[in-house]
Scaffold this motif. Sequence first.
Motif, PDB file in Angstrom:
ATOM      1  N   LEU A  78      83.540  46.879  62.381  1.00  0.00           N
ATOM      2  CA  LEU A  78      84.296  47.539  61.324  1.00  0.00           C
ATOM      3  C   LEU A  78      83.434  48.675  60.799  1.00  0.00           C
ATOM      4  O   LEU A  78      82.339  48.444  60.280  1.00  0.00           O
ATOM      5  N   ILE A  79      83.900  49.893  60.960  1.00  0.00           N
ATOM      6  CA  ILE A  79      83.130  51.063  60.547  1.00  0.00           C
ATOM      7  C   ILE A  79      83.919  51.865  59.527  1.00  0.00           C
ATOM      8  O   ILE A  79      85.135  51.716  59.410  1.00  0.00           O
ATOM      9  N   GLY A  80      83.219  52.732  58.818  1.00  0.00           N
ATOM     10  CA  GLY A  80      83.851  53.563  57.805  1.00  0.00           C
ATOM     11  C   GLY A  80      82.949  53.691  56.594  1.00  0.00           C
ATOM     12  O   GLY A  80      81.959  52.948  56.458  1.00  0.00           O
ATOM     13  N   PRO A  81      83.248  54.622  55.673  1.00  0.00           N
ATOM     14  CA  PRO A  81      82.384  54.858  54.516  1.00  0.00           C
ATOM     15  C   PRO A  81      82.403  53.682  53.540  1.00  0.00           C
ATOM     16  O   PRO A  81      83.282  52.816  53.598  1.00  0.00           O
ATOM     17  N   SER A  82      81.446  53.667  52.637  1.00  0.00           N
ATOM     18  CA  SER A  82      81.398  52.631  51.600  1.00  0.00           C
ATOM     19  C   SER A  82      82.662  52.695  50.742  1.00  0.00           C
ATOM     20  O   SER A  82      83.182  53.774  50.458  1.00  0.00           O
ATOM     21  N   GLY A  83      83.139  51.523  50.337  1.00  0.00           N
ATOM     22  CA  GLY A  83      84.279  51.471  49.444  1.00  0.00           C
ATOM     23  C   GLY A  83      85.634  51.546  50.102  1.00  0.00           C
ATOM     24  O   GLY A  83      86.652  51.671  49.415  1.00  0.00           O
ATOM     25  N   CYS A  84      85.678  51.454  51.450  1.00  0.00           N
ATOM     26  CA  CYS A  84      86.960  51.587  52.135  1.00  0.00           C
ATOM     27  C   CYS A  84      87.587  50.231  52.480  1.00  0.00           C
ATOM     28  O   CYS A  84      88.603  50.177  53.171  1.00  0.00           O
ATOM     29  N   GLY A  85      86.980  49.126  52.033  1.00  0.00           N
ATOM     30  CA  GLY A  85      87.606  47.820  52.179  1.00  0.00           C
ATOM     31  C   GLY A  85      87.129  46.977  53.334  1.00  0.00           C
ATOM     32  O   GLY A  85      87.716  45.926  53.606  1.00  0.00           O
ATOM     33  N   ALA A 260      87.120  49.158  64.583  1.00  0.00           N
ATOM     34  CA  ALA A 260      88.184  49.453  63.628  1.00  0.00           C
ATOM     35  C   ALA A 260      87.614  50.419  62.596  1.00  0.00           C
ATOM     36  O   ALA A 260      86.613  50.112  61.937  1.00  0.00           O
ATOM     37  N   PHE A 261      88.246  51.580  62.473  1.00  0.00           N
ATOM     38  CA  PHE A 261      87.773  52.617  61.550  1.00  0.00           C
ATOM     39  C   PHE A 261      88.612  52.595  60.277  1.00  0.00           C
ATOM     40  O   PHE A 261      89.823  52.807  60.309  1.00  0.00           O
ATOM     41  N   GLU A 275      92.254  53.724  62.564  1.00  0.00           N
ATOM     42  CA  GLU A 275      92.349  53.620  64.017  1.00  0.00           C
ATOM     43  C   GLU A 275      91.614  52.368  64.501  1.00  0.00           C
ATOM     44  O   GLU A 275      90.577  51.992  63.961  1.00  0.00           O
ATOM     45  N   PHE A 276      92.190  51.735  65.507  1.00  0.00           N
ATOM     46  CA  PHE A 276      91.587  50.538  66.102  1.00  0.00           C
ATOM     47  C   PHE A 276      91.756  50.609  67.609  1.00  0.00           C
ATOM     48  O   PHE A 276      92.809  51.009  68.120  1.00  0.00           O
ATOM     49  N   GLY A 277      90.711  50.242  68.346  1.00  0.00           N
ATOM     50  CA  GLY A 277      90.825  50.254  69.797  1.00  0.00           C
ATOM     51  C   GLY A 277      89.505  49.921  70.454  1.00  0.00           C
ATOM     52  O   GLY A 277      88.551  49.479  69.808  1.00  0.00           O
ATOM     53  N   HIS A 278      89.441  50.126  71.775  1.00  0.00           N
ATOM     54  CA  HIS A 278      88.190  49.926  72.501  1.00  0.00           C
ATOM     55  C   HIS A 278      87.105  50.801  71.879  1.00  0.00           C
ATOM     56  O   HIS A 278      87.354  51.963  71.532  1.00  0.00           O
TER      57      HIS A 278
END
Length: 300
Positions: A78-85, A260-261, A275-278
């Motif tokens: 699970l990737i993405g900036p802080s605070g995105c859940g 998963a972004f 977005e989610f995928g390989h």
Amino acid sequence: MKPKSDMTDYLNDREVLNPAQPTCDKSNAYTLGPLQTGPYCCIPEPVIQVKDLSLFYGAKRALDKVTLAIYRGCITALIGPSGCGKTSFLSAINRLTDLIPDCRVEGAVQFEGDDIYDATCNVQQLRKRIGMVFQKPTPFPLSIQRNIVLPLREHGITQRADIQVITEQVLSDVGLWDEVCDRLDAPAVSLSGGQQQRLCIARALALDPQILLMDEPCSALDPIASSVVEDLINRLSGRYTIVIVTHNLAQARRIANYAAFFWVKERERIGHLVEFGHCRDIFETPTHPLTAAYVSGARG
């Protein structure tokens, strides 16, 4: 003899393990024995299916209608900036959200076809099958061995022989046995940060889970300890289904099968899945411009 009726009784038991310990080989530091692992690149068989998951803290919506699948034996980052859940999403998968005041979940999370938010769900058994490892190492303020013994006894495993076998096995699985086998009665907090995190992973493995949830397990560690834990996660894939939150995009790209972004909607400040995928597709050929912008620094 007084029966052991509460936690205090068995925490004070000085004979948790058989005193005749197996031979302790101190010839190597970080030593991992062979694990019974499955194929690293897994077949996409859903073990968890999340549909329209939304999460609220009081009246505030923190996560909006997330839908994705977690595949058996795979590592999902699970990737993405802080605070995105991301952490909120992770906590919803084994109902740690129940422990947060005014937290409410909508939507469905199915584990092996069963709705984990159904009133009939046994939450204790759910958390046994879906273990959690936190960002900061969280050993109990007990000895090294009692960090393994406590959850085992809480779940009804009380025979000394069984406890001894499980303790040696899980400490070996995380490469700790050779490092601590001659000081199992030492305080867990006397271990280094990386060793403490591996002890926490061993504690989760002791309950024989199907899934491991990991919330930035390397972020509080130095580079060497982080590399050791990352190596361990790689080795556990296939044997366990792993979902890991990480801000280290290079790490996600190295170890994950799927990614998963997550992002934050600017005006509402609500986390959502973009977005989610390989994992390779997410990093090399993302379909959403937000994903492309976020992972651009990790390409090459």
